[in-house]
Write an enzyme that holds these catalytic residues in place. Structure first.
Site, PDB file in Angstrom:
ATOM      1  CG  ASN A 168      -4.252  -8.404   6.166  1.00 51.05           C
ATOM      2  OD1 ASN A 168      -3.909  -9.524   5.783  1.00 51.05           O
ATOM      3  ND2 ASN A 168      -5.203  -7.694   5.578  1.00 51.05           N
ATOM      4  CE  LYS A 219      -3.614  -5.819   2.986  1.00 50.98           C
ATOM      5  NZ  LYS A 219      -4.002  -4.594   2.297  1.00 50.98           N
ATOM      6  CG  HIS A 222      -9.314  -6.862   4.269  1.00 51.09           C
ATOM      7  ND1 HIS A 222      -8.973  -6.433   3.011  1.00 51.09           N
ATOM      8  CD2 HIS A 222      -8.470  -6.234   5.127  1.00 51.09           C
ATOM      9  CE1 HIS A 222      -7.950  -5.596   3.108  1.00 51.09           C
ATOM     10  NE2 HIS A 222      -7.632  -5.460   4.376  1.00 51.09           N
ATOM     11  CD  GLU A 235      -6.568  -5.873   0.182  1.00 48.88           C
ATOM     12  OE1 GLU A 235      -6.142  -6.909   0.728  1.00 48.88           O
ATOM     13  OE2 GLU A 235      -6.036  -4.746   0.368  1.00 48.88           O
ATOM     14  CD  GLU A 286      -8.493  -2.340   7.326  1.00 50.41           C
ATOM     15  OE1 GLU A 286      -7.268  -2.197   7.469  1.00 50.41           O
ATOM     16  OE2 GLU A 286      -8.997  -3.323   6.773  1.00 50.41           O
ATOM     17  N   GLY A 312      -3.337   0.604   1.294  1.00 53.08           N
ATOM     18  CA  GLY A 312      -2.261   0.350   0.337  1.00 53.08           C
ATOM     19  C   GLY A 312      -1.938   1.534  -0.558  1.00 53.08           C
ATOM     20  CB  SER A 335      -1.579   4.054   4.265  1.00 52.85           C
ATOM     21  OG  SER A 335      -1.920   3.565   2.985  1.00 52.85           O
TER      22      SER A 335
HETATM   23  P1  PGA Z   1      -2.253  -1.133   4.389  1.00 50.92           P
HETATM   24  O1  PGA Z   1      -3.377  -2.276   4.533  1.00 50.92           O
HETATM   25  O2  PGA Z   1      -1.714  -0.887   5.766  1.00 50.92           O
HETATM   26  O3  PGA Z   1      -1.229  -1.698   3.445  1.00 50.92           O
HETATM   27  O4  PGA Z   1      -2.947   0.066   3.852  1.00 50.92           O
HETATM   28  C1  PGA Z   1      -4.277  -2.256   5.595  1.00 50.92           C
HETATM   29  C2  PGA Z   1      -5.234  -3.416   5.481  1.00 50.92           C
HETATM   30  O5  PGA Z   1      -5.548  -3.822   4.369  1.00 50.92           O
HETATM   31  O6  PGA Z   1      -5.678  -3.963   6.499  1.00 50.92           O
END
Ligand code: PGA
Length: 271
Positions: free
Chosen positions: A26, A28, A113, A115, A185, A191, A231
């Site tokens: 992803n 983003k 997701h 976010e 998640e 992140g 992460s």
């Molecule tokens: P990240 O993001 O690996 O940077 O923690 C995962 C995600 O948002 O799918």
């Protein structure tokens, strides 16, 4: 790999069969056009030999879908979108429909997701509308769920994840579940560099799978893939994938570096 009921934690665990791992990158709201195409080329070069054993998807920003799709070619890598709107067309400024994504050869979309839920403010009802619209047009869906740190500390992890799962899948038929992957998640792990332990992640995956069995049936629950996200890096991936409940990963930060991402794909193949 087959996990017998006795190996799984808790009464009523679903017996799971062989499932193909799926690793998603992803991207983003990152990268630019040239870097997106270059990264896609690198992923194609690095993945080609592994695609017989693992599904790999990349989720570039909307404006780069077409160029990245061209770079991926038709060799089995999945072109994914980070979101979709539930209406087919009309006066919805800024939104993108399933049919538009299909026009660009998108095969899979992220819905719900963290976010989108916590930054943009999407609720379960909207997430569900998007899941259903995407499935009805034939797209595959990764339904993302996950608890916040506050919810985990309050002992509500399972309750929150099950509620998001049940709400997200409202009105989705058993047949359509073939098009669905769930991504667990935890919001506190996204992140932050803080990964859930493989054991903690697998415990949530078991609860999610049990809920899918309750909503549908044991076969469906045994065949739905549940990815972990938060992460994940090339060095943490192998331990996560050693858990039979974890069927791949949804990767943010580490997917921006082709080498890291390939390391995660390799770990999925070797698990
Ligand atoms: P990240 O993001 O690996 O940077 O923690 C995962 C995600 O948002 O799918």
């Amino acid at each position: 790999m087959t996990l017998g009921a006795s190996d799984a934690q808790g009464v009523g665990a679903v017996v799971v069969g062989e499932r193909r791992s799926i690793v998603g990158g992803n991207w983003k709201m990152n990268t630019d056009l040239a870097a997106a195409v270059e990264r896609a080329d690198d992923v194609v070069a690095g993945c080609q030999a592994l695609l017989s054993e693992c599904d790999v998807a990349v989720f570039p920003p909307f404006p780069y879908l077409q160029a990245v799709g061209r770079a991926l070619g038709h060799d089995g890598l999945l072109l994914g979108a980070q979101d979709v709107y539930h209406q087919p067309n009309g006066a919805y400024t800024g939104e993108v429909s399933s049919t538009m994504l299909l026009d660009l050869n998108v095969q899979i979309v992220l819905v719900g997701h963290s976010e989108r839920r916590h930054v943009i403010g999407e609720d379960d009802e909207l997430v569900n509308a998007k899941v259903r619209a995407a499935l009805e047009t034939g797209l595959n869906v990764i339904l993302c769920i996950g608890e916040t740190l506050e919810q985990r500390q309050a002992g509500r992890t399972n309750q929150v994840n099950v509620a998001q799962l049940v709400a997200g899948l409202q009105g989705v038929g058993t047949e359509q579940m073939r098009q669905v992957t769930v991504a667990y998640e935890p919001v506190w792990a996204i992140g932050t560099g803080q990964t859930a332990t493989p054991r903690d992640a697998a415990a949530v995956h078991r609860v999610v799978r049990r809920s899918i069995a309750d909503l549908y049936d044991e076969d469906t629950a045994g065949s739905v893939r549940i990815q972990y996200g938060g992460s994940v890096t090339a060095s943490s991936a192998a331990d996560l994938f050693a858990e039979p409940e974890i069927d791949g990963a949804l990767v943010g930060g580490a997917s921006l570096e082709a080498d890291q991402f390939m390391g995660i794909v390799r770990a999925a193949v070797e698990s």
